[in-house]
Design a protein around this motif. Sequence first.
Motif, mmCIF file in Angstrom:
data_model
loop_
_atom_site.group_PDB
_atom_site.id
_atom_site.type_symbol
_atom_site.label_atom_id
_atom_site.label_comp_id
_atom_site.label_asym_id
_atom_site.label_seq_id
_atom_site.Cartn_x
_atom_site.Cartn_y
_atom_site.Cartn_z
ATOM 1 N N CYS A 171 5.424 8.290 2.553
ATOM 2 C CA CYS A 171 5.075 7.079 2.564
ATOM 3 C C CYS A 171 6.032 6.079 2.534
ATOM 4 O O CYS A 171 5.751 4.901 3.187
ATOM 5 C CB CYS A 171 4.282 6.832 1.068
ATOM 6 N N ASN A 197 2.771 6.496 -6.869
ATOM 7 C CA ASN A 197 1.582 7.586 -7.335
ATOM 8 C C ASN A 197 1.932 8.945 -7.218
ATOM 9 O O ASN A 197 1.914 9.795 -8.293
ATOM 10 C CB ASN A 197 0.351 7.266 -6.798
ATOM 11 N N TYR A 198 2.407 9.309 -6.059
ATOM 12 C CA TYR A 198 2.948 10.755 -5.981
ATOM 13 C C TYR A 198 4.174 11.049 -6.629
ATOM 14 O O TYR A 198 4.359 12.065 -7.401
ATOM 15 C CB TYR A 198 3.464 10.831 -4.225
ATOM 16 N N ARG A 231 2.656 1.698 -3.433
ATOM 17 C CA ARG A 231 1.980 1.942 -4.486
ATOM 18 C C ARG A 231 1.561 3.548 -4.225
ATOM 19 O O ARG A 231 1.730 4.396 -5.244
ATOM 20 C CB ARG A 231 0.825 1.345 -4.359
ATOM 21 N N GLU A 232 1.454 3.897 -3.213
ATOM 22 C CA GLU A 232 1.145 5.560 -2.815
ATOM 23 C C GLU A 232 1.947 6.202 -3.185
ATOM 24 O O GLU A 232 2.064 7.302 -3.779
ATOM 25 C CB GLU A 232 0.721 5.706 -1.449
ATOM 26 N N SER A 233 3.558 5.867 -2.837
ATOM 27 C CA SER A 233 4.553 6.556 -2.880
ATOM 28 C C SER A 233 4.841 6.858 -4.447
ATOM 29 O O SER A 233 5.130 7.695 -5.029
ATOM 30 C CB SER A 233 5.860 5.929 -2.183
ATOM 31 N N LYS A 261 0.774 -1.404 -0.069
ATOM 32 C CA LYS A 261 0.051 -0.003 -0.222
ATOM 33 C C LYS A 261 0.943 1.138 0.015
ATOM 34 O O LYS A 261 0.739 2.171 -0.820
ATOM 35 C CB LYS A 261 -0.743 -0.139 1.342
ATOM 36 N N HIS A 262 1.918 1.338 0.931
ATOM 37 C CA HIS A 262 2.763 2.456 0.927
ATOM 38 C C HIS A 262 3.749 2.629 -0.448
ATOM 39 O O HIS A 262 3.883 3.765 -0.743
ATOM 40 C CB HIS A 262 3.517 2.491 2.206
#
Length: 450
Positions: free
Chosen positions: A425, A397-398, A393-395, A390-391
Amino acid sequence: MISSDTIVASATASGQGAVSVIRLSGPSAIQIGETLAQRTLHPRTAHYGALHNNSEQIDSGLWLCFPKPKSFTGEDVVEFQGHGGPVVIQRCIQAMVDQGARPAKPGEFSERAFLNDKIDLTQAEAIADLIAASSDQAARAANHSMNGVFGNRINALVDSLTHIRTHIEAHIDFPDEEISPTALTRIQSELDTVHTSLSDLLSRAEDGVKLNQSPRIGLIGAPNAGKSSLLNALSQQPLAIVTDIPGTTRDLIRHTIVVRGLELSITDTAGIRDTTDRIEQEGIKRAQDAVKHCDIIVCLFDATSHPSIHDQDIERLVSHALTPTQTLLTIHNKIDLDTDPLENHSSYNYVQISAVKGDGIDQLLDWFEEHLRSNHQAETIFTARARHLKHLRESLNYLETARTLELTSMTIDLVAEDLRLAQHCLSEITGRFSSDDLLGEIFSSFCIGK
Ligand SMILES: Nc1nc2c(ncn2[C@@H]2O[C@H](COP(=O)(O)OP(=O)(O)OP(=O)(O)O)[C@@H](O)[C@H]2O)c(=O)[nH]1
Ligand SMILES: [Mg+2]
């Protein structure tokens, strides 16, 4: 972090064993240990002796003392290696509690190690993964994470992002000056490098998550192909009912086996055919849904009625398009009955067996072993968890948002913010920025004494 209380727990599994390890950690650990041992405990020295509660001897064994900070938790730690019976262990722990220790919560020793900067969060999680490892590969991967392989790669990415942010923030301080083309090229090239490393790390972490689960193998085929016979052969016990009546199996039958150091979760399913029987229809629906979630789909064919296998035969059984992570294996079963040469015209892997006589089962296990081991290169694997994905993927994306923005004095604030969030993240993974709630959730899933 300085804990005010001293915790105690058995660090070895419950039940009877030759030896048990009871661990104390906290400010009074040494004082409690010395009171019960009735002697001075020298650092990192094994002392053989009794454990007394008041005047009564409760047990005898080895005392070990690890003064802070050179201990697993970073606090004063005393370990007593006594005899491994549940009652004697409980009496030893009670003696320690009587002296002021309190029983530890699950994962509390690892939590203290984390809070005292002895290990990062990925290493703490890897300890739990190593204990729970269900295959030698999962154990090897957990060891890599425990040694910091995963955490170090996260830290390297955090450092690179910090470096890029330093350059960018320097430009924010001088908004009237346009960013020079050389500086722009350098920042963009560094962002590209971080992006490549982060994508690579995400895909390895996806593999690492799978190592924490047993590979799921679904058996599918027409009625009487021999699916239940194969489940029974692999598990070496008569788990599923086998008859020569087509449509014997209705419900899904799941069983986990451990072979050659691999844990495999196998699902036997109802035979696929057109039927008006409502119960059988429901069984077939469940079969086709179940294999959608399997890592390996095994399509069985009866060699006597199916001398050759074509892709269309497989499509009739597997109702969905394979995902990139799924593998299909075809099997010709009942080769003990067939004399004519069998052929595989499908594009999929192929093995011939006799589920009843056992012929070809070794080759089938060879195939599982080779396929599952080749999915993970030994030197690069590490265990990971859904939380890490999760972290990551979020990272990513940013980071991707930051890269789509053209870097100008107008957009620089936005880019800087996206990079800050990408870095945040990543830091959540190692625990540099983690809320107390999250820590509580992670460590409560550990066993007591770890
Ligand atoms: N000779 C021989 N018979 C087999 C073999 N495998 C299965 N059989 C026989 O084939 C029949 C059907 O076997 P099952 O294992 O029940 O087949 P299934 O695919 O589970 O069938 P359904 O549950 O109806 O979908 C039984 O009579 C088995 O004894 C084999 O390798 N050789
Ligand atoms: Mg069956």
